[in-house]
Design an enzyme around this catalytic site. Structure first.
Site, mmCIF file in Angstrom:
data_model
loop_
_atom_site.group_PDB
_atom_site.id
_atom_site.type_symbol
_atom_site.label_atom_id
_atom_site.label_comp_id
_atom_site.label_asym_id
_atom_site.label_seq_id
_atom_site.Cartn_x
_atom_site.Cartn_y
_atom_site.Cartn_z
ATOM 1 N N ASN A 73 0.880 13.833 0.872
ATOM 2 C CA ASN A 73 -0.196 12.836 0.712
ATOM 3 C C ASN A 73 -1.583 13.466 0.724
ATOM 4 O OD1 ASN A 73 1.666 10.657 0.810
ATOM 5 N ND2 ASN A 73 1.771 10.921 3.023
ATOM 6 N N HIS A 128 3.496 -1.538 5.242
ATOM 7 C CA HIS A 128 3.991 -0.357 5.963
ATOM 8 C C HIS A 128 4.627 -0.732 7.307
ATOM 9 C CE1 HIS A 128 3.451 3.554 8.182
ATOM 10 N NE2 HIS A 128 3.862 4.012 7.014
ATOM 11 N N GLU A 165 -1.724 -3.829 2.324
ATOM 12 C CA GLU A 165 -2.220 -2.499 1.984
ATOM 13 C C GLU A 165 -3.055 -2.647 0.710
ATOM 14 O OE1 GLU A 165 0.940 0.514 1.853
ATOM 15 O OE2 GLU A 165 2.049 -0.653 3.327
ATOM 16 N N SER A 185 2.196 2.402 -0.303
ATOM 17 C CA SER A 185 2.576 3.802 -0.086
ATOM 18 C C SER A 185 3.832 4.217 -0.835
ATOM 19 C CB SER A 185 2.767 4.051 1.403
ATOM 20 O OG SER A 185 3.780 3.221 1.931
ATOM 21 N N ASP A 215 -5.125 -2.349 4.907
ATOM 22 C CA ASP A 215 -4.790 -0.958 5.226
ATOM 23 C C ASP A 215 -5.102 -0.132 3.982
ATOM 24 O OD1 ASP A 215 -3.551 1.526 5.512
ATOM 25 O OD2 ASP A 215 -1.943 0.717 6.763
ATOM 26 N N HIS A 258 -3.936 4.751 1.551
ATOM 27 C CA HIS A 258 -3.663 5.552 0.356
ATOM 28 C C HIS A 258 -4.749 5.413 -0.711
ATOM 29 C CE1 HIS A 258 0.253 7.013 1.625
ATOM 30 N NE2 HIS A 258 0.355 5.843 2.230
ATOM 31 N N LYS A 263 -4.309 11.515 4.916
ATOM 32 C CA LYS A 263 -3.820 11.577 3.532
ATOM 33 C C LYS A 263 -4.887 12.260 2.673
ATOM 34 C CE LYS A 263 -0.808 7.880 4.852
ATOM 35 N NZ LYS A 263 0.213 8.729 5.464
#
Ligand SMILES: Cc1ncc(COP(=O)(O)O)c(C=O)c1O
Length: 393
Positions: free
Chosen positions: A48, A139, A183, A187, A212, A215, A240
């Site tokens: 990541n 997640h 998110e 992910s 979130d 990423h 990440k």
């Protein structure tokens, strides 16, 4: 040995039979592009570290400098004597990046979701059990935080704002406090939540929106600011695209103060150590100028998606630097991963419960350390018709 030990052994045997047993592979990493396992070198498409900052001299130098000046540990939790003055500067940078009044540094993304959500959903503080609307593919740490709070998640279909709207409408007029959890970039799918729509629903239904941005931070948005613009609370990690370790919450001043008083992950855990803070601080300075790297990563992912689709692979709804190849069964994902490993490419098979049953996959991640010819080699290795060749030759 207690009798319960044999039950754990039996569990592992079942996992093995179902192609679900996990293990730790010892690797060695000396740069952001490759990993070594024993004597073999592989191109790394599983990490990541999207901007390849783990080995960046600016991060290493500041980590070293802060270790020299401030020691290698913080010595206590932030509420005891661990709240080094270094935190204030970093929190100001995060608040500016996320355009929020305040920020709070936490130990890890998992710990942040687990303990921040637990604190936010406290029914004694809220005066009622909260209604928590949550993307079903969020997640594990998000689900964990909800479970820890005792709040029941009302799960909506993945990235489906219309379904979220229907569920919210069912609770129209319900005075219990409402929250929406998603998110930004998912992910394991590499797709992006419909954040504008979700933000509109949050306003319409007076729900607090928590995003979130793990990423997206560093790798997407203007200056790497991520995609969380609409959110009331942004949670993310420095592990990440920012290349290091640690996490943040960006929010209002009141929420920051509340978390300092109520968030177990902050109160009962030792503060991040100075070298880790040094790497975070340097990464936050650096990401603002990495537009060319972000464009490079996006073009590698696009090249791979187009090539993989032409070979007949299912890349789901990915539009980002994360691209799944959905294999279906656990064994199919494992054998594809092995085939690539034999050809010199390291890509992990992701299986349930990380992803839904029947959607086991390989998860490819593209980084600034890779080249277009790395991607072409990877596509050759995925093509049954081509002979495997060494990736790093
Ligand atoms: C969406 C999401 N949130 C949180 C985390 C946890 O972050 P960390 O690795 O810093 O614990 C991850 C990654 O593991 C993630 O993918």
């Amino acid at each position: 040995m207690p009798g319960s030990e044999s039950r754990y052994g039996a569990y592992l045997e079942t996992r093995e039979r179902d192609g679900l047993r996990r293990g730790l592979t010892a690797i060695e990493a000396r740069d952001a592009r490759t990993i070594r396992i024993g004597a073999d070198t592989y191109l790394n498409f599983a990490g990541n570290d999207y901007l390849a900052l783990r080995f960046h001299p600016a991060l290493i130098n500041r980590a070293e400098a802060w270790a020299e000046e401030h020691g290698v540990g913080s010595g206590a939790s932030r509420l005891v004597t661990g709240n080094l003055d270094l935190f204030a500067g970093i929190e100001a940078k995060v608040a500016a990046l996320k355009q929020k009044p305040a920020a709070l540094i936490m130990a890890s993304g998992f710990q942040a979701n687990a303990s921040v959500l637990q604190a936010l959903f406290d029914r004694n503080v809220l005066g009622a059990e909260p209604l928590v609307f949550s993307d079903r593919l969020n997640h594990a740490s998000i689900h964990f935080g909800c479970a820890a709070s005792g709040a029941r998640e009302i799960r909506y279909r993945h990235c489906d704002a219309a379904h979220l709207g229907v569920l919210l409408s069912q609770y129209q007029g319900d005075q219990r406090p409402k929250f929406i959890l998603t998110e930004s970039v998912f992910s394991m799918d590499g797709d992006i939540a419909p954040l504008a729509e979700i933000g509109r629903l949050a306003r319409e239904h007076d729900a607090m929106l928590i995003v979130d941005d793990a990423h997206a931070t560093g790798i997407m948005g203007e200056g790497g600011c991520g995609l969380s613009g609409e959110a009331n609370i942004v949670i993310g990690t420095f592990s990440k695209a920012l290349g290091g370790f640690g996490a943040y919450v960006a929010c209002s001043d009141i929420l920051r103060d509340y978390l300092i008083n109520r968030c177990t992950g902050l109160i009962y855990s030792t503060a991040l150590p100075p070298p880790v803070l040094g790497a975070i601080d340097a990464a936050l300075d650096l990401i603002l100028s990495l537009d060319a790297e972000r464009a490079h990563v996006a073009s590698l992912a696009e090249r791979f998606r187009a090539g993989a689709r032409a070979l007949g692979f299912d890349t789901g709804a990915s539009t980002t630097q994360i691209v799944p190849l959905i294999a279906g069964t656990n064994h199919a994902a494992l054998s594809l991963s092995k085939r690539l490993r034999d050809a010199g490419y390291f890509v992990t098979a992701i299986r349930p419960p990380t992803v839904p049953v029947g959607t086991a996959r390989l998860r490819f991640a593209f980084t600034a350390a890779q080249t277009a010819s790395d991607v072409d080699g990877l596509l050759d290795a995925l093509d049954d018709r081509a002979l495997p060749r060494s990736a790093t030759a």
